[in-house]
Design a protein around this motif. Structure first.
Motif, short mmCIF file in Angstrom:
data_model
loop_
_atom_site.label_atom_id
_atom_site.label_comp_id
_atom_site.label_asym_id
_atom_site.label_seq_id
_atom_site.Cartn_x
_atom_site.Cartn_y
_atom_site.Cartn_z
N LYS A 46 0.84 -1.20 0.00
CA LYS A 46 0.00 0.00 0.00
C LYS A 46 0.87 1.25 0.00
O LYS A 46 0.58 2.22 -0.72
N ASP A 47 1.94 1.26 0.77
CA ASP A 47 2.86 2.39 0.79
C ASP A 47 3.51 2.61 -0.57
O ASP A 47 3.67 3.74 -1.02
N GLU A 48 3.89 1.52 -1.24
CA GLU A 48 4.50 1.63 -2.56
C GLU A 48 3.49 2.17 -3.57
O GLU A 48 3.83 3.02 -4.41
N ILE A 49 2.26 1.71 -3.50
CA ILE A 49 1.22 2.23 -4.40
C ILE A 49 1.05 3.73 -4.19
O ILE A 49 1.01 4.50 -5.17
N THR A 50 0.95 4.15 -2.95
CA THR A 50 0.79 5.57 -2.63
C THR A 50 1.96 6.39 -3.14
O THR A 50 1.78 7.44 -3.75
#
Length: 58
Positions: A46-50
């Motif tokens: 999720k952090d990488e997507i953001t």
């Protein structure tokens, strides 16, 4: 690989981890460590997507 396809792949992985996590939570045989690891992996994706979405907007 284009950014959009990479984001799509990450979203699919995130959704799969979400399903694994839900399954692990409902099974008493799952350990707290296993559940915590799934949560860490899900959060990392999720952090990488953001991060990628923010870079794309910039």
């Amino acid at each position: 690989m284009s950014l959009q396809s990479h984001l799509g792949e990450l979203a699919a992985k995130h959704k799969a981890l979400e399903a694994q996590l839900a399954d692990a939570i409902t099974h008493p045989a799952s350990s707290d460590e296993e559940i915590a690891e799934l949560k860490r992996r899900k959060l990392k994706i999720k952090d990488e997507i953001t991060r990628l979405e923010q870079n794309q907007a910039a």
